[in-house]
Design an enzyme around this catalytic site. Structure first.
Site, short mmCIF file in Angstrom:
data_model
loop_
_atom_site.label_atom_id
_atom_site.label_comp_id
_atom_site.label_asym_id
_atom_site.label_seq_id
_atom_site.Cartn_x
_atom_site.Cartn_y
_atom_site.Cartn_z
N TRP A 188 -7.17 12.22 3.27
CA TRP A 188 -6.41 11.00 3.57
C TRP A 188 -6.75 10.58 4.99
CZ3 TRP A 188 -2.72 10.02 7.42
CH2 TRP A 188 -2.21 8.70 7.39
N GLU A 229 -7.16 10.26 -1.25
CA GLU A 229 -5.80 9.72 -1.34
C GLU A 229 -5.67 8.33 -0.74
OE1 GLU A 229 -2.99 12.15 0.73
OE2 GLU A 229 -1.27 10.86 0.22
N LYS A 231 -3.51 4.61 0.02
CA LYS A 231 -2.19 4.22 0.51
C LYS A 231 -2.11 2.70 0.49
CE LYS A 231 0.96 5.52 4.26
NZ LYS A 231 1.21 6.55 5.27
N ASP A 262 -0.26 9.52 -4.43
CA ASP A 262 0.95 9.87 -3.68
C ASP A 262 2.05 8.92 -4.15
OD1 ASP A 262 2.99 9.71 -1.59
OD2 ASP A 262 1.65 10.93 -0.36
N HIS A 265 2.96 5.85 -2.14
CA HIS A 265 1.87 4.99 -1.64
C HIS A 265 1.56 3.79 -2.52
CE1 HIS A 265 -0.06 8.19 1.20
NE2 HIS A 265 1.22 8.00 1.42
N HIS A 289 0.47 13.80 -4.90
CA HIS A 289 1.35 14.12 -3.79
C HIS A 289 2.73 13.65 -4.22
CE1 HIS A 289 -1.29 14.69 0.02
NE2 HIS A 289 -1.41 15.66 -0.84
N ASP A 297 9.40 3.69 3.76
CA ASP A 297 8.96 5.04 4.09
C ASP A 297 8.52 5.77 2.83
OD1 ASP A 297 8.64 7.37 5.82
OD2 ASP A 297 10.20 8.19 4.53
N ASP A 299 7.91 9.11 2.57
CA ASP A 299 7.93 10.57 2.66
C ASP A 299 9.30 11.23 2.66
OD1 ASP A 299 5.01 10.91 2.96
OD2 ASP A 299 5.34 9.70 4.74
N ASP A 329 4.56 16.32 -0.80
CA ASP A 329 4.20 15.70 0.48
C ASP A 329 5.36 14.86 1.00
OD1 ASP A 329 3.03 14.67 2.69
OD2 ASP A 329 1.80 13.21 1.65
C1 RNT Z 1 -0.02 10.06 4.54
C2 RNT Z 1 -0.45 10.85 3.36
C3 RNT Z 1 -0.94 12.22 3.67
C4 RNT Z 1 -0.10 12.93 4.69
C5 RNT Z 1 -0.50 14.36 4.92
C6 RNT Z 1 0.15 14.93 6.15
O1 RNT Z 1 0.53 8.87 4.21
O2 RNT Z 1 0.55 10.89 2.42
O3 RNT Z 1 -1.05 12.94 2.50
O4 RNT Z 1 1.25 12.91 4.36
O5 RNT Z 1 -1.86 14.46 4.95
ZN ZN Z 2 0.24 12.13 0.72
#
Ligand code: RNT
Ligand code: ZN
Length: 422
Positions: A188, A229, A231, A262, A265, A289, A297, A299, A329
């Site tokens: 990523w 990955e 986003k 993810d 994302h 992920h 956000d 995460d 993640d």
């Molecule tokens: C960031 C990605 C990535 C990170 C990690 C720390 O938006 O999700 O995977 O969270 O690499």
């Molecule tokens: Zn991620």
């Protein structure tokens, strides 16, 4: 929880599921084979150990909260991981980032890292009976300060990051060989801009060139595998992300690599679960992920929500468990960090358990017969079958606290270990 009661509840659950043609023991056997890759970066707020005490900088990731007990050293992080894994049933994996190497107090730049810096992790993982995955760290670094890495207009900066990622893939192959389990190397990068660029294609062309150079080196899939990955946007890259989903999907499929989806994302109403069967016919596998996006956000701690359940169900129904790499993640510093790992991992396993307990044969028969009412009503009824009793039995068999018993363990760890970290 009283073992006799767990057993009694399980027996009843077993009968109720059997009425729907579901064998709970078989489901538990399958659940035991599912490994989740736990993200090391939840333990220290994505800090890493290059410069002790350093925090997250440059790269569109932000950790909020100041709960005490953040791991300050590799030993502390390992102790915390050990505690977390002891509360998660099954055999799992640890997902490392390059900045978590053992650099022995020396300055080792990203384009200098190698297997030696990860031998300690390999030895530790062997002792803990864990497997390992790996990630290049293309953020929190002066060379990433203006928001571009592999797609930077300056050749020297691209070269720095190409070298880094190439070294990371080599480290991954070393790890996979050592652990006798293919190590997933996920890439990523934060590249993107706050404002609308004039020339998007220039950056994407540069990224493609950098990737071509990186992936020109082949490794045995028994040692390592690659995922990329995407986003949608990040903090400071709201208008443009070079590595978008379309870009990486195209790239990965043309190179027989995997994309990493993810959950945080994509557009909030986009279903990641629906993408699985759209990509699998063309790809060697899929990486995930698991995360929980809230507003902007991406995460938040994974919980047992509809999105996680839908992804688990799709993976199970596509018979794709052996082609899926499932990682967590998220990063939350507002609560007990060890507990945050356990919440996400247990929620994920519960989602897979529910997917495995679905009266699938009956549902497929309804669908085949065009019985839309039968399909929808059984799905609804399945939601209230006693899967919690099956979960407790799973924890009991795995010698891990069932139900909410693990909360006390976290409280004790907080009292005895985490709260003593200044
Ligand atoms: C960031 C990605 C990535 C990170 C990690 C720390 O938006 O999700 O995977 O969270 O690499
Ligand atoms: Zn991620």
């Amino acid at each position: 929880m009283n073992p006799g009661r767990i057993e009694r509840a399980y027996k009843i659950a077993q009968e109720l599921y059997a009425d729907h043609g579901v064998d709970t023991d078989k489901a538990l056997k399958k659940l035991t084979d599912i490994s989740i890759s736990l993200h090391c970066w939840q333990g220290d707020d994505v800090g890493g150990f290059e410069r002790p005490g350093a925090g997250l900088t440059d790269g569109g990731l932000q950790v909020t909260g100041s709960h005490p007990g953040k791991a300050r050293t590799i030993d502390e992080l390992r102790a915390d991981l050990h505690r977390a894994f002891s509360l998660i049933p099954g055999a799992h994996r640890l997902n490392l980032h390059a900045m978590y190497g053992e650099f022995g107090g020396k300055k080792v730049d990203r384009d200098e890292i190698g297997a030696d810096h990860f031998r300690g992790w390999v030895d530790w993982a062997k002792r803990e009976k864990l497997k390992l995955d790996f990630n290049a760290t293309c953020f929190s670094h002066p060379q990433a300060a203006d928001g571009f890495t592999l797609s930077h207009r300056e050749k020297a900066i691209r070269k720095f990051w190409i070298d880094h990622v190439m070294r990371c893939r080599k480290v991954s192959a070393f790890i996979g060989r050592e652990m006798k389990s293919a190590c997933l190397h996920n890439l990523w990068i934060p590249d993107g801009s706050k404002e609308v660029p004039v020339d998007r294609l220039a950056h994407r062309t540069l990224l493609k060139e950098s990737l071509d150079e990186i992936y020109a080196v082949d490794y045995s899939p028994a040692q390592m595998k690659d995922s990329l990955e995407s986003k949608l946007f990040g903090i400071g890259s709201e208008a443009f992300v070079v590595g978008s989903h379309e870009f990486y999907l195209g790239y990965a499929l043309s190179k027989n690599k995997m994309v990493c989806l993810d959950l945080g994302h994509f557009h909030p109403t986009e279903s990641i679960a629906d993408k699985i069967s759209g990509i699998l016919p063309f790809a060697p596998g899929l990486a995930f992920h698991l995360s929980r996006g809230i507003r902007w956000d991406s995460d938040h701690v994974v919980t047992f929500n509809d999105d996680i359940q839908a992804v688990a169900e799709e993976i199970v129904r596509c018979r794709a468990l052996d082609r899926s790499h499932i990682a967590l993640d998220y990063f939350d510093a507002s609560l007990n960090r060890v507990g945050a790992w356990v919440i996400g991992a247990r929620a994920t396993l519960k989602a897979f358990l529910c997917a495995l307990l679905l009266p699938e044969e009956k549902l497929r028969a309804f669908e085949k017969a065009g019985d839309n009412f039968g399909r929808l009503s059984l799905r609804e009824e399945a939601k209230s079958l006693p899967w919690g009793a099956v979960w407790d039995q799973h924890c009991f068999r795995a010698d891990v606290p069932p139900g909410s018993d693990w909360l006390d363990e976290i409280s004790r760890y907080e009292r005895e270990v985490l709260s003593r970290r200044p």
